[in-house]
Design an enzyme around this catalytic site. Structure first.
Site, mmCIF file in Angstrom:
data_model
loop_
_atom_site.group_PDB
_atom_site.id
_atom_site.type_symbol
_atom_site.label_atom_id
_atom_site.label_comp_id
_atom_site.label_asym_id
_atom_site.label_seq_id
_atom_site.Cartn_x
_atom_site.Cartn_y
_atom_site.Cartn_z
ATOM 1 N N PRO A 154 90.663 65.555 59.539
ATOM 2 C CA PRO A 154 89.577 66.438 59.107
ATOM 3 C C PRO A 154 89.631 66.825 57.626
ATOM 4 C CG PRO A 154 91.336 67.787 59.977
ATOM 5 C CD PRO A 154 91.848 66.351 59.988
ATOM 6 N N ASP A 155 90.209 65.982 56.769
ATOM 7 C CA ASP A 155 90.436 66.390 55.387
ATOM 8 C C ASP A 155 89.147 66.751 54.650
ATOM 9 O OD1 ASP A 155 92.675 64.829 56.404
ATOM 10 O OD2 ASP A 155 93.514 64.985 54.405
ATOM 11 N N HIS A 156 88.134 65.868 54.712
ATOM 12 C CA HIS A 156 86.912 66.137 53.971
ATOM 13 C C HIS A 156 86.208 67.395 54.477
ATOM 14 C CE1 HIS A 156 87.480 61.846 52.922
ATOM 15 N NE2 HIS A 156 86.909 62.212 51.787
#
Length: 774
Positions: free
Chosen positions: A529-531
């Site tokens: 879920p980085d972005h």
């Protein structure tokens, strides 16, 4: 919600007219303290569990949209969000009240060739390029679990709304946004053009192999005594820890194994580690990983994840009553503000919002803001870029001693297409924060700043003496945002913060596999879920800036990537807690089907009787006339799929999807990343643009803007910096220090400029015809 917290959006009124999974857009605003009035017209319906998680914390009104009561809510709103087919002209309302922020929500936006297409989660995955990277080489693409595409799109929309609100409160100029779920999914889920990391496996998007990744690629999952664990051996020190843990076996003693590529190519290493883990429990392996510095996590189910000591310690799960009297467990919000969880449930105490003296408007909501960006890797890149794209002066604070992993490149001076796209509209300040004079200099900069961003391991800012208590003592208006894998508190706060380990520990990795293959884990090349966590962090920063307009003081926002992920799967978590099944329906065609061509696929989603009739008409399935009930269609499913496969065999994915969409069936061709820029939809939306960089021998693609809006301007085009490229410049601007002082600071290593050898490497890399750009 937590008692005693001054919620950032307290005093803000929102009207919600969105149905389906995108209703969760305004749940973010409710979590941040806004009053959200949801108007559900009589007769409207939504899946009970989805409605529970998407609409918690909102005020519900079963009234006619044209009623006087509804009109009063609309007249008093700061923000109005509605489906595109609602009988209300949001653009007209925004023209009548220029300070109003409105958003029309649809799957494909207005005025495109696909505006009338029917969307669904699988369709968004197919058209965003995500589906083409999900699965195992040699098998069909695998649809990601849950409503992941819609949930990421909702996060993008919520960030857009708070940004529009901040601008409106400052300048009196609102906006009308034409929000497309596909636009949001492409940007926030796992974009191929941006800081792409493993999304493109280190290659430019157009050079990706057409096939899906090989099994076990990059972040292997290994069996153990009571399940599975995931291993991330990336750095040399991590491998050395694994080597010591295994008893330093002679077979892997060669220094060559310090290289990641050698470890990946070794046919013996993973089996040896698997044999070493085979008789250990997940708990024993995690304890060993902590002891030896090896990033490893148990693969947990949703049920196991929400019942861990860490989740309980952080109050990350709460209970909600359902309409039928049962109690469901649901994720308890995504943000902590001022050290307290915003959470779900009751409204925060309303605060009167008196707009400040308004400033002039340039179209860029963050013009004039000063940001110190200590962020690294993808989350860190995204948080700062989002603010810089819309006018903020973002200083990327970095050091040669602890370089950002994003600086890794085949070029000797730490620039790449990924870095250039992900760090555009920033300047670089090289500074040694471990030097007392460097720390003092940073605090002087912090006294001038509006926002400080970081995503280090919890405790790092405190160890540097740059914690909120210290900074706010010299600048009470400062807003500080931190992001980490599992949050700043709790038993797991010190764990390695890699996305694959977060997905393992929260239940997502286990859900993202082929139903018929227990070993078929398929999430290894996504960087979710980085972005989206970057967007949640940026949303927290903007919400606190909005509160600062009201109170004059700053505050803190803290994001745990694991809790972002759990919130996106809130419906599945709730269903699991209620003993209900998760997954997709099986009585209609639903999934990915082969079409004409080499490894070409089409997504087809039939979701009801009307869609079923359209499906039968589209493929000429006369036998479908007798299959009038779900039970009958379930019994005939094998024959239905055979008829669909035969029909698809002579049609390209786009031809098939277009024909099905004409008959009201949600369908889409599976696009690969290289297909996106020339696909008609993205051209209609003017979504991408080509940029050049003075220190790159190649051009690259980036998103043009965060959202399509009436008053929204395109993102700036300032190129991403070399490490330390602007050190003296920014210190002179922000602090007014004389040239002799700047020279001394650079000579003593307190601040760092660009190494002269890097300038020489640039000259050697860029062709003479291109050097004019530099």
């Amino acid at each position: 919600m937590t008692h005693g917290l001054d919620y950032p959006l307290s005093g803000i009124s929102v009207v919600d007219l969105v149905r389906g999974p995108m209703a969760s857009i305004t749940r973010y605003l409710a979590e941040l303290g806004a009053r959200v009035d949801r108007i559900d017209e009589p007769g409207s319906a939504m899946d009970a569990v989805e409605a529970l998680v998407a609409n918690v914390g909102k005020q519900h009104h079963r009234i006619d949209l044209m009623s006087a009561a509804a009109q009063t809510l609309i007249d008093n709103a700061h923000i109005i969000v509605a489906d595109s087919d609602q009988p209300i002209d949001l653009a007209a309302l925004q023209r009548e009240r220029p300070e109003l922020v409105t958003m029309t929500v649809s799957d494909f936006g207005c005025n495109t060739a696909m505006t009338n297409w029917k969307g669904s989660g699988p369709v968004l995955h197919a058209l965003s390029g995500e589906l083409s990277r999900s699965g195992i080489r040699g098998r069909e693409p695998l649809l990601p679990p849950g409503d992941l595409a819609y949930q990421c799109a909702a996060s993008q929309a919520a960030y857009t709304l708070v940004t529009g609100l901040y601008r409106a409160l400052k300048t009196g100029v609102g906006d009308h946004f034409d929000f497309s779920a596909l636009d949001g999914a492409v940007q926030a889920l796992d974009p191929g053009y941006g800081v792409n990391g493993s999304a493109t496996m280190g290659k430019p998007a157009n050079l990706l192999a057409r096939a899906r990744p090989a099994a076990g690629f990059q972040y292997p999952v290994l069996k153990c005594a009571d399940g599975h664990v995931r291993l991330c051996l990336l750095a040399k020190r991590q491998w050395r820890g694994m080597f010591r843990w295994m008893g330093e076996p002679a077979a892997f003693a060669s220094p060559e194994f310090d290289k990641m590529i050698v470890r990946y190519k070794s046919p013996e290493l993973l089996p040896a580690i698997g044999a070493f883990f085979a008789d250990m429990t997940r708990e024993e392996i995690e304890a060993g990983g902590q002891k030896f510095g090896v990033p490893v996590s148990a693969i947990l189910t949703f049920e196991e994840s929400i019942d861990t000591d860490h989740v309980r310690d952080r109050n990350a799960i709460t209970s909600l009553g359902t309409p039928d009297g049962r109690v469901a467990k649901v994720p308890n919000g995504m943000l902590c503000i001022d050290g307290l969880r915003t959470g779900l449930g009751a409204e925060g105490e309303a605060q009167a919002f008196r707009p400040p003296e308004r400033s002039s408007d340039s179209g860029q909501p963050f013009e004039g803001l000063k940001v110190l960006d200590l962020g690294v890797i993808v989350v860190g890149a995204e948080q700062g870029r989002l603010l810089g794209d819309q006018g903020a002066d973002v200083l990327k604070v970095e050091s040669r001693a602890y370089p950002d992993g994003n600086r890794q490149s085949y070029l000797k001076y730490g620039m790449s297409v990924s870095f250039a796209a992900g760090h555009r509209n920033k300047r670089s300040l090289g500074i040694n924060l471990r030097d007392p004079e460097g720390r003092k200099l940073f605090l002087e900069l912090a006294a001038q700043a509006d926002v400080i961003l970081s995503n280090f391991k919890p405790g790092t800012m405190e160890s540097l003496g740059l914690d909120y208590e210290t900074v706010s003592a010299i600048n009470p208006r400062i807003v500080m945002v931190d992001s980490s894998a599992f949050g700043a508190t709790g038993p797991w706060s010190g764990r390695m913060g890699y996305g694959p380990l977060v997905r393992a520990a929260t239940g997502l990795a286990l859900a993202w596999r082929y139903p018929d293959d227990p070993e078929g884990f398929c999430d290894s090349v996504t960087i979710y879920p980085d972005h989206v966590a970057g967007r949640v962090g940026a949303m927290g920063a903007v919400a606190l800036l909005i509160r600062r307009l009201r109170t004059g003081r700053g505050g803190t926002a803290s994001v745990a990537q694991s809790e972002v992920m759990l919130s996106h799967f809130a419906a599945d978590v709730a269903r699991v807690s209620l003993g209900l099944p998760t997954g997709t329906p099986s009585d209609h065609p639903y999934g990915v089907y082969p079409a004409a061509g080499d490894d070409e696929w089409c997504v087809v989603v039939v979701d009801g009787d009307q869609s079923w009739r359209g499906f039968c008409e589209a493929i000429g399935f006369s036998a479908g006339e007798g299959l009038t009930t779900p039970a009958a269609r379930l019994a005939a499913r094998e024959g239905i799929d055979a008829a669909l496969t035969a029909w698809l065999a002579s049609r390209t994915p786009l031809e098939a999807a277009t024909a099905l969409q004409t008959h009201g069936v949600a369908a889409a061709p599976m696009l690969r990343l290289a297909d996106l820029p020339d696909f008609a939809y993205y051209r209609d939306r003017n979504f991408y643009r080509t940029e050049s960089h003075p220190y790159l021998p190649e051009d690259f693609l980036v998103e043009r803007r965060h959202v399509t809006g009436r008053a929204t301007v395109d993102a700036e085009t300032r190129p991403a910096p070399l490490a330390g490229e602007h050190s003296s410049e920014v210190i002179a601007e922000w602090l007014g220090l004389p040239a002799e002082t700047l020279s001394r600071l650079e000579e003593t290593g307190v601040i760092e400029g660009v190494d002269p050898r890097e300038w020489k490497a640039i000259e050697d890399t860029i062709a003479p015809s291109e050097q004019g750009r530099a």
